[in-house]
Structure formats: structure tokens, C-alpha cells
Design an enzyme around this catalytic site. Structure first.
Site, mmCIF file in Angstrom:
data_model
loop_
_atom_site.group_PDB
_atom_site.id
_atom_site.type_symbol
_atom_site.label_atom_id
_atom_site.label_comp_id
_atom_site.label_asym_id
_atom_site.label_seq_id
_atom_site.Cartn_x
_atom_site.Cartn_y
_atom_site.Cartn_z
ATOM 1 N N PHE B 49 0.853 -1.190 0.000
ATOM 2 C CA PHE B 49 0.000 0.000 0.000
ATOM 3 C C PHE B 49 0.888 1.239 0.000
ATOM 4 C CE2 PHE B 49 -2.431 -3.421 1.753
ATOM 5 C CZ PHE B 49 -3.753 -3.203 1.382
ATOM 6 N N GLU B 50 0.396 2.326 -0.586
ATOM 7 C CA GLU B 50 1.248 3.511 -0.705
ATOM 8 C C GLU B 50 1.570 4.146 0.644
ATOM 9 O OE1 GLU B 50 -1.044 5.943 -3.360
ATOM 10 O OE2 GLU B 50 -2.050 6.981 -1.737
ATOM 11 N N SER B 51 0.847 3.752 1.681
ATOM 12 C CA SER B 51 1.152 4.266 3.018
ATOM 13 C C SER B 51 2.472 3.720 3.549
ATOM 14 C CB SER B 51 0.027 3.883 3.975
ATOM 15 O OG SER B 51 -0.252 2.495 3.885
ATOM 16 N N GLY B 52 3.018 2.660 2.903
ATOM 17 C CA GLY B 52 4.236 2.043 3.419
ATOM 18 C C GLY B 52 3.969 0.708 4.085
#
Lengths: 305, 251
Positions: B49-52
Site C-alpha cells: 500500500f502507498e502508506s508504506g
């Protein structure tokens, strides 16, 4: 001699932001935004702001809704699970705020270039898209450059240096060495790129406590100008490992954001109606705040799924 | 077994996910599809996910990419810069994207309807979508099907498909392979390797080509091998309804 403490009040810390400044805030999704700082910034009337907004949906929405923002360099502004940021959308549609769009990585790399004190960084994203073809910022964001080592061309994004970065952390010492639990978004780049850094912290801890966890210090204190003890500083959003987002309070805002008048009323009650953050928390009450505390193992509020 | 439009979209999306893939997704229906794939034919899929958040095993359904349900159950958590640089480095096999507008070349608009400077509707912007479509080995588009979405020309090209056609991605210097399909609530499109244009490959049970044509504002191209989309199995529906999204958050 003992190092001078950087601890101060929100009122004082907000004065580091001059009218016309550019800003960058911590946070991602509905968590980790320094919203107590943002509310105080709005109370003090500071305007004509530029935002470098990667994941700053709540700070950007609150500031735009109060007419404090002139320009946004953005990669994405939305309320995940709720929908569009309505005050921002309305302000852009009506020409009140100028925007320049990026991909998440491109805007992150612009901050990293600022942090590393290089004029640009190469990037492969954005090529061929309108993110490149449409450049509306004060200065160009993207260009194709020839590699110094081959004949190939590659994209490059220009460095950005925010005037002030405001970072909300779980714990910090009085020098601003701060620990953020969970995902850290682009805090590394923001802290290093900004000319001034304000840390707001759920808890102020001793230097020894920071040293005991020195592998996970997200914010190096050497970059920090002011530290403010700000419990529940991300409300109505959440703070990982501390408290969940207050979905009822978020819904109250989101419903109000349908119209300009409802927003005036919302901010009159939830922002201008409180002289400071302590008054804001008092109005919420300890029972409600306690109900948001997360289970230390599950990291979500007790009784939720 | 009857199923909803969202359920067949989810199952059709999940079938694009191969075992062992690293898949870059957001929340919503694509996330449910990835969980389904992981619970059925692709147990070794790793989600990013782009949140890490990397490789989470959530106990309950997440509502956002930075949700503590993902962060607290991931094998690794870093931040957005780190996750997007892994993507940029070519380490992602498949990305899954939504859209507000898409054209026949799979170019996506999620920025603005109307003019950019003074749009009739300002949308959220690229986020990580442009990075995914630029850099993932391949990507899939998942969206509901209507004439406002499937347009002749996107108002703003946020996220690259095949741009203007054959060779255009290579000329632009994009490292990723481009879109491999579009899953809608009516049909599944592939892309013609010669023309890079969207081609109807299958229509969902109970849907006619005329239904698809009526919901598409560009001229439809149909595969010579057109068939009916394989319906969700009872087992797939049971997993979706009882294990993955029992409270109907997304489905």
C-alpha cells in the site's frame, strides 16, 4: 551547560508561520495530522499560505475552508472512506485557490531534493501525462534532462523547500527528537527540507527515553525549532498506537462541508469557540477522549472491529 | 448462485492476481479482490500500500491504506516515499487502479472534469496512481461502467495507459508495461497488442454487448473470442461474504 529547551506553547509556535509562508504537514489518511496546530494557526489569522500537500487532507481542508490558502502543490487530496475534500474542491472550482498537480512520488522527491540540497532529482513517473504537460506552479516542477552518463533522457523534478514543516509525533524530548509510531509518510524529507520545523507531541519524554529507542527516532532534534506538548493533537483524526480517529467528529465535519454556511457554523463552534487546545479538549470531555484510546495489542479502540 | 455486480467485479479482479505476485493496491473493491485471491489461488501474494504497509494479514477489513488494521498486521511498515521508491525500482508485478474517466487507450483522469484551472468538478488528483501506472510491471483498471466514465478523450490525463497508442509509452520513457485489462460491472476488457486499444473480452452473465455499447462513449471493439465472464463460484462468494467482508463494508 544545559541545552536550552525548545518547549513552547502552540500560540508561540504558530508565530513561526508568517503570512505568505509555504507549509508542509505530517499525517496520512485520517491519522497523524497536527490539527491542534492548524486550529491555532487559523485562530491567529495567518493567510496567503502555500501548501505542499502530499497527504495533508485534513490540514489543507481546514485551512482552505477558512480562506487561508492561496496555492497548493498537491499530489492527492481526498478523505479516504468519505469522499472528496469538499471545501478544497469548491475553492478550486471557483478559482479561489491555484493548484499544481503531481504524482505522490514526484512531490515526495521534490521535498527530498530540497532536503538533500540538490536542485532536482530524476524520476520516471509522470512522463507522458498532463501532470507534466500542465505546469501551473510559480516555478516549473518537471523537465526532461539528458543523462550525463548515457544518451538517454530522464524526467527530473525541481527541489522544494517549505518555509515551515509541522510534524505531529507520539513522543519527543525537549530538543524535538521525535518518535512516530506506524507509517511515517514522507516525514524524513519534510523535516530535512523545511527551513523551520515545529514538533507537536502527544507526550514529552526525557532524553534518556529517546536514547533508549534511538533506532526509531523519526525526527532528528537538530532540525527542530519548537516543541509543543499537544495531547490529542491529531483529533478528530487518529494517532497510531495512541487513539483512533473520532469517526463521529469527522462525520460532523464532513456533513458540514456540504455548504459554506454550514462550515462557518462548524468552525464557530469547534474552532473559534475555543480559546485554545485545552478548551477544545475540555469540550470533548475525558470520557469521549478515553473511548478513543487504542488497545495496545490490536492498535484500534476497544470494542471496535 | 446469484451474485451482486460488486461481487462479480471483485472475483474477476482477483483472477488477475497470480500466486507470488507483489501487488500494489488501494482500499475498496481491489483490496477485497486481493484478499480473495490470497484466500484462494494466490496464497503467496504480497500486498503493498502507498502508506508504506507491506504484506499485511488484517484481522478485519481496512477502511484506509493507513488503517491501523493494516499497519499493525504488516510484515513491514515504512512510509510513502519508501513504498513508492520500491515501486519505482520495478519491484511491483501488478497495480490496481480506479478512475473517474478512462479512454480507449486506458488513459485515466482522476484530477478534474472540465478545464484544469477552473474545473466543473475538482477530483482528488493522482496520488500514487500515476506512479503505479508508470512503473508497475503491469496494471489493471477497475471501475463502474457508464458513458461519463468511458469517454472518447479524458479531460486531463492523470495516469498513463498506452497514451496515444503503439510505442507511445516507450517514447515517453515509461518503464512499466501498461494496462492489461479493465474490469467493470458489465464486462472485462483486454487491450489489443497491435492497436493498444480496449477490446471487450467477456461480458458478465446476463449482460449483452448492447448493454456494454450503451454504457461506453467510444466505439466498442470486440474480441473474436468473446465469451461470458466465468461466474463466481459458490466457494468464492462464501469466502467474500463470511470471511473477508462479512459486514458489507465494500460489497
Amino acid at each position: 551547560m544545559r541545552a536550552t529547551s525548545k518547549l513552547t506553547t502552540l500560540t508561540e509556535a504558530v508565530r513561526l508561520v508568517q503570512p505568505g509562508s509555504s507549509l508542509s504537514f505530517s499525517g496520512f489518511g485520517h491519522a497523524g495530522h497536527p490539527l491542534a496546530f492548524v486550529r491555532e494557526l487559523i485562530r491567529q489569522g495567518t493567510d496567503d499560505l502555500t501548501l505542499h500537500a502530499i497527504a495533508e487532507c485534513w490540514p489543507a481542508e481546514f485551512l482552505v475552508a477558512n480562506g487561508r490558502v492561496s496555492r497548493i502543490n498537491l499530489s492527492n487530496l481526498m478523505f479516504e472512506g468519505l469522499g472528496r475534500c469538499r471545501a478544497i474542491s469548491r475553492a478550486v472550482e471557483e478559482g479561489e485557490v491555484a493548484v499544481d498537480d503531481h504524482s505522490h512520488l514526484a512531490l515526495s522527491l521534490r521535498l527530498l531534493a530540497g532536503a538533500w540540497n540538490v536542485p532536482f532529482l530524476p524520476v520516471r513517473s509522470m512522463a507522458g501525462s498532463d501532470l507534466v504537460a500542465v505546469q501551473t506552479g510559480v516555478a516549473p516542477k518537471y523537465a526532461q534532462v539528458r543523462s550525463p552518463f548515457t544518451d538517454n533522457e530522464v524526467g527530473a523534478v525541481a527541489a522544494l523547500r517549505p518555509d515551515v514543516a509541522v510534524i505531529h509525533v507520539n513522543q519527543a524530548d525537549e530538543q524535538g527528537n521525535g518518535i512516530v509510531s506506524g507509517a511515517i509518510s514522507v516525514i524524513d524529507a519534510q523535516v530535512r527540507a523545511a527551513r523551520k520545523v515545529v514538533v507537536t507531541a502527544e507526550r514529552i519524554v526525557s532524553a534518556d527515553e529517546i536514547t533508549a529507542a534511538n533506532q526509531v527516532v523519526t525526527v532528528p532534534g537538530i532540525f527542530v525549532d519548537a516543541v509543543v506538548h499537544t495531547p490529542y493533537g491529531a483529533h478528530p483524526g487518529g494517532m497510531y498506537d495512541e487513539y483512533d480517529e473520532d469517526s463521529a467528529a469527522m462525520s460532523t465535519y464532513y456533513e458540514a462541508s456540504r455548504s459554506r454556511q454550514a462550515l462557518v457554523d462548524y468552525f464557530a463552534e469547534h474552532l473559534f469557540g475555543h480559546a485554545d487546545h485545552a478548551s477544545y479538549l475540555n469540550a470533548l470531555g475525558s470520557r469521549r477522549l478515553f473511548s478513543l484510546r487504542v488497545d495496545p495489542a490490536l492498535k484500534i479502540a476497544r470494542g471496535t472491529k | 448462485m446469484t451474485c451482486s455486480k460488486d461481487e462479480i467485479m471483485t472475483v474477476a479482479t482477483g483472477r488477475y492476481i497470480a500466486d507470488g505476485d507483489t501487488v500494489f493496491i488501494g482500499t475498496g473493491l481491489p483490496m477485497v479482490a486481493a484478499y480473495l485471491a490470497k484466500a484462494t489461488h494466490a496464497p503467496n501474494v504480497a500486498l503493498m500500500f502507498e502508506s508504506g504497509v507491506l504484506d499485511p494479514r488484517p484481522r478485519s477489513i481496512a477502511k484506509a491504506v493507513g488503517d491501523p488494521r493494516l499497519v499493525s498486521t504488516a510484515r513491514r511498515v515504512s512510509g510513502m516515499l519508501d513504498s513508492l521508491l520500491m515501486l519505482h525500482g520495478g519491484r511491483v508485478d501488478l497495480g490496481v487502479l480506479g478512475c473517474a474517466q478512462v479512454d480507449r487507450f486506458g488513459n485515466i483522469n482522476t484530477t478534474a472534469i472540465g478545464s484544469y484551472q477552473k474545473p466543473s468538478t475538482r477530483l482528488p488528483g493522482s496520488g500514487g496512481a500515476n506512479d503505479i501506472a508508470s512503473c508497475a510491471r503491469q496494471h489493471l483498471i477497475v471501475t463502474r461502467h457508464n458513458r461519463r466514465t468511458f469517454v472518447e478523450t479524458v479531460d486531463y490525463l492523470t495516469t498513463p495507459g498506452y497514451l496515444t497508442g503503439p510505442g507511445a509509452r516507450e517514447r515517453a520513457g515509461l518503464p512499466g508495461g501498461g494496462p492489461i485489462g479493465v474490469v467493470t460491472d458489465l464486462c472485462v476488457f483486454g487491450f489489443d497488442p497491435q492497436t493498444c486499444e480496449m477490446v471487450v473480452e467477456s461480458v458478465h452473465p446476463g449482460v449483452s454487448l448492447d448493454d456494454v455499447r450503451a454504457a461506453t462513449a467510444f466505439e466498442l471493439t470486440v474480441s473474436p473470442d468473446l465469451h461470458e465472464t466465468v461466474a463466481p463460484t459458490a466457494d468464492e462468494l462464501d469466502i467474500l461474504r463470511t470471511r473477508i467482508d462479512p459486514d458489507g463494508v465494500y460489497l
